[in-house]
Design an enzyme around this catalytic site. Structure first.
Site, short mmCIF file in Angstrom:
data_model
loop_
_atom_site.label_atom_id
_atom_site.label_comp_id
_atom_site.label_asym_id
_atom_site.label_seq_id
_atom_site.Cartn_x
_atom_site.Cartn_y
_atom_site.Cartn_z
N GLY A 1 0.83 -1.21 0.00
CA GLY A 1 0.00 0.00 0.00
C GLY A 1 0.86 1.25 0.00
O GLY A 1 2.09 1.18 0.10
N ASP A 2 0.20 2.40 -0.18
CA ASP A 2 0.88 3.70 -0.16
C ASP A 2 1.95 3.82 -1.26
O ASP A 2 2.97 4.48 -1.07
CB ASP A 2 1.53 3.98 1.21
CG ASP A 2 0.56 3.76 2.34
OD1 ASP A 2 -0.57 4.25 2.21
OD2 ASP A 2 0.91 3.08 3.32
N GLY B 1 -2.82 6.91 -5.86
CA GLY B 1 -3.67 8.08 -6.00
C GLY B 1 -3.17 8.98 -7.11
O GLY B 1 -3.93 9.43 -7.96
N HIS C 1 -5.77 8.67 -0.02
CA HIS C 1 -4.83 9.15 -1.00
C HIS C 1 -4.95 10.65 -1.16
O HIS C 1 -6.00 11.24 -0.95
CB HIS C 1 -4.91 8.40 -2.34
CG HIS C 1 -6.26 8.37 -2.95
ND1 HIS C 1 -6.98 7.22 -3.06
CD2 HIS C 1 -6.99 9.35 -3.49
CE1 HIS C 1 -8.12 7.50 -3.64
NE2 HIS C 1 -8.15 8.77 -3.92
N GLN D 1 -4.96 -0.08 -0.87
CA GLN D 1 -3.91 -0.91 -0.24
C GLN D 1 -3.02 -1.56 -1.31
O GLN D 1 -2.89 -1.00 -2.39
CB GLN D 1 -4.53 -1.97 0.68
CG GLN D 1 -5.14 -1.41 1.95
CD GLN D 1 -6.59 -1.06 1.81
OE1 GLN D 1 -7.34 -1.77 1.18
NE2 GLN D 1 -7.02 0.05 2.42
N ARG E 1 5.68 5.45 8.62
CA ARG E 1 5.74 4.19 7.87
C ARG E 1 7.12 3.58 7.99
O ARG E 1 8.12 4.30 8.06
CB ARG E 1 5.44 4.45 6.39
CG ARG E 1 4.02 4.93 6.17
CD ARG E 1 3.75 5.25 4.71
NE ARG E 1 2.39 5.75 4.55
CZ ARG E 1 2.03 6.70 3.70
NH1 ARG E 1 2.93 7.25 2.90
NH2 ARG E 1 0.78 7.08 3.63
P1 IMP Z 1 -7.08 -2.69 8.41
O1 IMP Z 1 -7.22 -2.62 6.92
O2 IMP Z 1 -7.39 -1.41 9.11
O3 IMP Z 1 -7.79 -3.88 9.00
O4 IMP Z 1 -5.50 -2.94 8.72
C1 IMP Z 1 -4.87 -4.14 8.33
C2 IMP Z 1 -3.47 -3.84 7.83
O5 IMP Z 1 -3.53 -3.14 6.59
C3 IMP Z 1 -2.62 -2.96 8.76
O6 IMP Z 1 -1.27 -3.36 8.64
C4 IMP Z 1 -2.81 -1.58 8.16
O7 IMP Z 1 -1.74 -0.72 8.49
C5 IMP Z 1 -2.79 -1.93 6.70
N1 IMP Z 1 -3.47 -0.94 5.85
C6 IMP Z 1 -4.79 -0.74 5.72
N2 IMP Z 1 -5.02 0.24 4.83
C7 IMP Z 1 -3.84 0.66 4.39
C8 IMP Z 1 -3.44 1.63 3.41
O8 IMP Z 1 -4.23 2.30 2.76
N3 IMP Z 1 -2.09 1.75 3.24
C9 IMP Z 1 -1.19 0.99 3.91
N4 IMP Z 1 -1.52 0.08 4.80
C10 IMP Z 1 -2.84 -0.10 5.04
#
Ligand code: IMP
Length: 428
Positions: free
Chosen positions: A12-13, A17, A41, A225, A306
């Site tokens: 992710g990231d 976006g 994003h 993600q 991060r």
């Molecule tokens: P959840 O999606 O909130 O259940 O988190 C599960 C995992 O996904 C964790 O490690 C979060 O940090 C990661 N995560 C969720 N959304 C993002 C995103 O948009 N970018 C990066 N990591 C994400």
């Protein structure tokens, strides 16, 4: 352009976006297919920065902007975002919301916090926004969809049943006071208000998407993600609860794979992850801090710093395979400017053996040593507007990434602005 899926190739990231925004201008429709407001994003339009969580960035260009059935929606966040957009003079008329998207309720957020706390050191590091619990309810077949919210007769009973179930869980398992009768009344009222606000935008979005694709329109499917956070293909259990890989677009938008023309994987010139779990190329030294500060690598949604590491092509290979990547968009090359040497992981060493395929055992993964190839660094490239304008070292790096990953690099991003995007292949 046809139907193009844009997926995150790492954790992710990756800067999806920006790439989606760049392509959105050419698209007729943009579709979000999974995740929820855990994603965030930043879109920069005419020098203005907009932080979005749910509404697809096509909205900034007046393009059909669809929230697909695979998304879990927190209506508090969505209605806030809608108000923000209207305040910015953006017309919401092209917004469509799938009636089959599942809703997030306050009890999901409370449950998320308890689950994380109970896991202690084994916590996932979720965003605590109720995403996982909402998908759990979907799988348990007790979830409440947008269409249920709009059914004024059925909704109160559905909500009551769910709240009773959650109260049982919260009180018996987590020793939490749970939700009282007046909380139910407040929730009912609040969600009814959300329902009235959302109703004009709600529809069966899958036929809309099929029509657009079959009539030759350009449709962009925007993943949230990244591959390594995919429930099936990521670093389980340190994953999110949906499917960011390209197959997730078919499920989460409601159209079949034969309707998809191409898949673009967005990959940063380095790697980041938020949340816990093994990360073989993680940099705990000053190079990691340099990249974090220079790249402002702090979560858009949670503000968490991060974790930063070198580009890992073993990870990118997972994305190449699971999403069938046709092209890469390589982002944040500018963030690496100023480093004397830049490294890329091309395999792992585990127990004296070389591994070229990402291992599924976290125990194995946590003991993997990255095998690196090293490249010369480059100086500031923010002002570069063409491939030829890039310093030789940066070009060598991009060429090596394409060769080593086996996926052509179609775009290179050298800054946050739309104009700081170099298109190497005219594939769209
Ligand atoms: P959840 O999606 O909130 O259940 O988190 C599960 C995992 O996904 C964790 O490690 C979060 O940090 C990661 N995560 C969720 N959304 C993002 C995103 O948009 N970018 C990066 N990591 C994400």
């Amino acid at each position: 352009m046809g139907a193009t899926i844009v997926v995150g190739g790492q954790w992710g990231d990756e800067g999806k976006g920006k790439i989606v925004d760049f392509l959105a201008g050419k698209a007729d429709a943009v579709v979000r297919y999974q995740g929820g407001n855990n994603a965030g994003h930043t879109v920069v339009v005419d020098g203005h920065e907009h932080k979005m969580h749910l509404v697809p960035s096509g909205i900034f260009y007046g393009k059909l902007s669809i929230i697909g059935n695979g998304v879990v929606l927190d209506p508090a966040v969505l209605t806030r975002e809608m108000a923000y957009l209207e305040g910015q003079g953006i017309d919401l008329a092209p917004l469509r919301i799938s009636e089959c998207a599942h809703l997030i309720f306050p009890y999901h957020i409370v449950q998320d916090a308890h689950e994380e706390k109970q896991k202690g050191d084994a916590r996932i590091g979720t965003t605590k926004l109720g995403i996982g619990p909402a998908y759990q309810d979907k799988s348990a077949r007790i979830g409440i969809r947008v269409i249920d919210l709009l059914d004024e007769e059925a909704f109160p009973e559905l909500l009551r049943r769910n709240l009773d179930t959650k109260n049982n869980l919260l009180r018996r398992v987590y020793d939490d006071a749970g939700f009282a009768e007046r909380d139910y009344e407040t929730m009912l009222d609040t969600y009814r208000t959300y329902g009235r606000r959302l109703r004009p935008f709600v529809t069966d979005t899958a036929p809309l998407i099929e029509d657009a694709v079959r009539s030759g329109k350009n449709v962009l499917f925007e993943g949230a993600q990244g591959t390594m956070l995919d429930l099936d293909h990521g670093t389980y259990p340190y994953v999110t609860s949906s499917h960011p890989v390209a197959g997730g677009a078919c499920i989460g938008a409601g159209i079949g794979p034969t309707l998809i023309d191409r898949v673009v994987g967005v990959v940063k010139g380095y790697t980041t992850r938020v949340g816990d779990g093994p990360f073989p190329t993680e940099l705990m030294d000053e190079v990691g801090s340099f990249i974090r500060e220079r790249g402002h690598e702090y979560g858009t949604t949670t503000g968490r710093p991060r974790r930063v590491g070198w580009l890992d092509l073993v990870v990118v290979a997972v994305s190449r395979r699971t999403s069938g990547l046709g092209y890469l968009a390589l982002t944040r090359l500018d963030t690496l400017s100023g480093l004397e040497k830049v490294r890329v992981c091309v395999g792992y060493r585990y127990d004296g053996q070389r591994l070229d395929v990402f291992p599924h055992s976290l125990k194995v993964l946590s003991r993997c040593e990255p095998i690196y190839e090293e490249f010369a660094g480059w100086e500031d490239i923010g002002g570069v507007t063409s491939w030829d304008g890039l310093p030789g070292a940066a070009r060598d790096y991009v060429t090596a990434v394409a060769e080593l990953s086996g996926v052509p690099v179609a775009m290179v991003s050298v800054g946050r602005d739309r104009v700081q995007t170099l298109q190497l292949h005219d594939v769209f």
